[in-house]
Design a protein around this motif. Structure first.
Motif, PDB file in Angstrom:
ATOM      1  N   VAL A 167      42.500   7.761  17.662  1.00 38.61           N
ATOM      2  CA  VAL A 167      42.492   8.179  19.072  1.00 38.61           C
ATOM      3  C   VAL A 167      43.933   8.320  19.567  1.00 38.61           C
ATOM      4  CG1 VAL A 167      41.858   7.494  21.421  1.00 38.61           C
ATOM      5  CG2 VAL A 167      40.203   7.227  19.562  1.00 38.61           C
ATOM      6  N   SER A 168      44.789   7.374  19.205  1.00 36.77           N
ATOM      7  CA  SER A 168      46.199   7.433  19.620  1.00 36.77           C
ATOM      8  C   SER A 168      46.907   8.646  19.039  1.00 36.77           C
ATOM      9  CB  SER A 168      46.938   6.153  19.203  1.00 36.77           C
ATOM     10  OG  SER A 168      46.442   5.044  19.893  1.00 36.77           O
ATOM     11  N   ALA A 169      46.615   8.975  17.790  1.00 39.02           N
ATOM     12  CA  ALA A 169      47.237  10.144  17.159  1.00 39.02           C
ATOM     13  C   ALA A 169      46.821  11.430  17.863  1.00 39.02           C
ATOM     14  CB  ALA A 169      46.884  10.201  15.682  1.00 39.02           C
ATOM     15  N   VAL A 170      45.530  11.527  18.223  1.00 36.44           N
ATOM     16  CA  VAL A 170      45.062  12.713  18.948  1.00 36.44           C
ATOM     17  C   VAL A 170      45.753  12.794  20.305  1.00 36.44           C
ATOM     18  CG1 VAL A 170      43.058  13.808  20.041  1.00 36.44           C
ATOM     19  CG2 VAL A 170      42.846  12.818  17.741  1.00 36.44           C
ATOM     20  N   ALA A 171      45.858  11.675  21.006  1.00 43.60           N
ATOM     21  CA  ALA A 171      46.530  11.642  22.317  1.00 43.60           C
ATOM     22  C   ALA A 171      47.996  12.046  22.169  1.00 43.60           C
ATOM     23  CB  ALA A 171      46.415  10.257  22.941  1.00 43.60           C
ATOM     24  N   LYS A 172      48.658  11.561  21.125  1.00 42.73           N
ATOM     25  CA  LYS A 172      50.057  11.917  20.887  1.00 42.73           C
ATOM     26  C   LYS A 172      50.197  13.410  20.667  1.00 42.73           C
ATOM     27  CE  LYS A 172      53.894  11.011  17.752  1.00 42.73           C
ATOM     28  NZ  LYS A 172      54.358  10.306  16.562  1.00 42.73           N
ATOM     29  N   HIS A 173      49.289  13.994  19.900  1.00 42.90           N
ATOM     30  CA  HIS A 173      49.321  15.438  19.655  1.00 42.90           C
ATOM     31  C   HIS A 173      49.152  16.215  20.965  1.00 42.90           C
ATOM     32  CE1 HIS A 173      48.551  19.404  18.076  1.00 42.90           C
ATOM     33  NE2 HIS A 173      47.417  19.413  18.759  1.00 42.90           N
ATOM     34  N   ILE A 174      48.231  15.774  21.784  1.00 40.15           N
ATOM     35  CA  ILE A 174      47.976  16.470  23.054  1.00 40.15           C
ATOM     36  C   ILE A 174      49.189  16.426  23.966  1.00 40.15           C
ATOM     37  CG2 ILE A 174      46.581  16.389  25.169  1.00 40.15           C
ATOM     38  CD1 ILE A 174      44.253  15.414  23.310  1.00 40.15           C
ATOM     39  N   GLU A 175      49.925  15.313  23.927  1.00 39.83           N
ATOM     40  CA  GLU A 175      51.115  15.145  24.779  1.00 39.83           C
ATOM     41  C   GLU A 175      52.271  16.030  24.353  1.00 39.83           C
ATOM     42  OE1 GLU A 175      51.994  10.991  24.586  1.00 39.83           O
ATOM     43  OE2 GLU A 175      50.189  10.423  25.715  1.00 39.83           O
ATOM     44  N   GLN A 176      52.271  16.471  23.087  1.00 40.80           N
ATOM     45  CA  GLN A 176      53.405  17.285  22.574  1.00 40.80           C
ATOM     46  C   GLN A 176      53.455  18.642  23.203  1.00 40.80           C
ATOM     47  OE1 GLN A 176      52.829  17.281  18.315  1.00 40.80           O
ATOM     48  NE2 GLN A 176      53.759  15.285  18.080  1.00 40.80           N
TER      49      GLN A 176
END
Length: 176
Positions: A167-176
């Motif tokens: 979930v954190s990795a997906v959130a990090k991707h979205i923030e990029q």
């Protein structure tokens, strides 16, 4: 998830018994996405071959990878979000899936062979016999630093920790 994730497809990759199906299902629920188990997209011949203890070759995998790619395309085309499970062991397999899918990321569930072997022995009712695990590790081409759409997720720890990492990795991707 927010509208900014519409069309996003997450491919959960890794060797057999790394937790792709169970983690992928939980991830899909956590991010309110469609879940597709790539094992269900294998042609009949592949399932029979693996059931007999024979590893798949690149020719066997080609129609399966095209089905994965097309499922990811459908998700993006309909502006949905999805999680698809697919081993995607080699870079060329990931490239096949990437083709025509600009809103795609890979989460590589990774653990060493001892950890994965221990988990595989605990599984029931799966068509991949433990004897084929080494062939999965032999085929695995670890994602390289230039594959910026791949996030490696450690599977060491409990199930909820692994899902939280995804979930954190997906959130990090979205923030990029």
């Amino acid at each position: 998830m927010e509208n900014s994730t519409r069309g996003l497809c997450v491919v959960l990759m890794g060797v057999s018994s790394s937790g792709k199906s169970s983690v992928g299902s939980a991830l899909a629920k956590a991010i309110d996405a469609k879940f597709i188990d790539g094992d269900d997209l294998h042609p009949k011949a592949n399932i029979l071959k693996m059931s007999e203890g024979a590893p798949l070759n690149d020719d066997d995998r080609s129609p399966w990878l095209e089905r994965i790619r097309d499922a990811a395309f459908s998700i993006g085309h309909k502006s949905e979000q999805g999680v698809i499970v697919c081993s995607a062991l080699k870079r060329r397999y990931r490239n096949t899936i990437r083709d025509g899918n600009p809103h795609l990321i890979f989460l590589h569930l990774y653990g060493d062979i001892e950890l994965v072997s221990r988990r595989m022995r605990q599984r029931e009712n799966h068509f991949m016999p433990q004897s084929l695990l080494q062939s999965q590790f032999d085929a695995l081409e670890m994602p390289s630093h230039d594959e910026t759409d791949v996030f490696t997720i450690s599977i060491d720890g409990d199930f909820n920790q692994v899902v939280d990492r995804c979930v954190s990795a997906v959130a990090k991707h979205i923030e990029q």
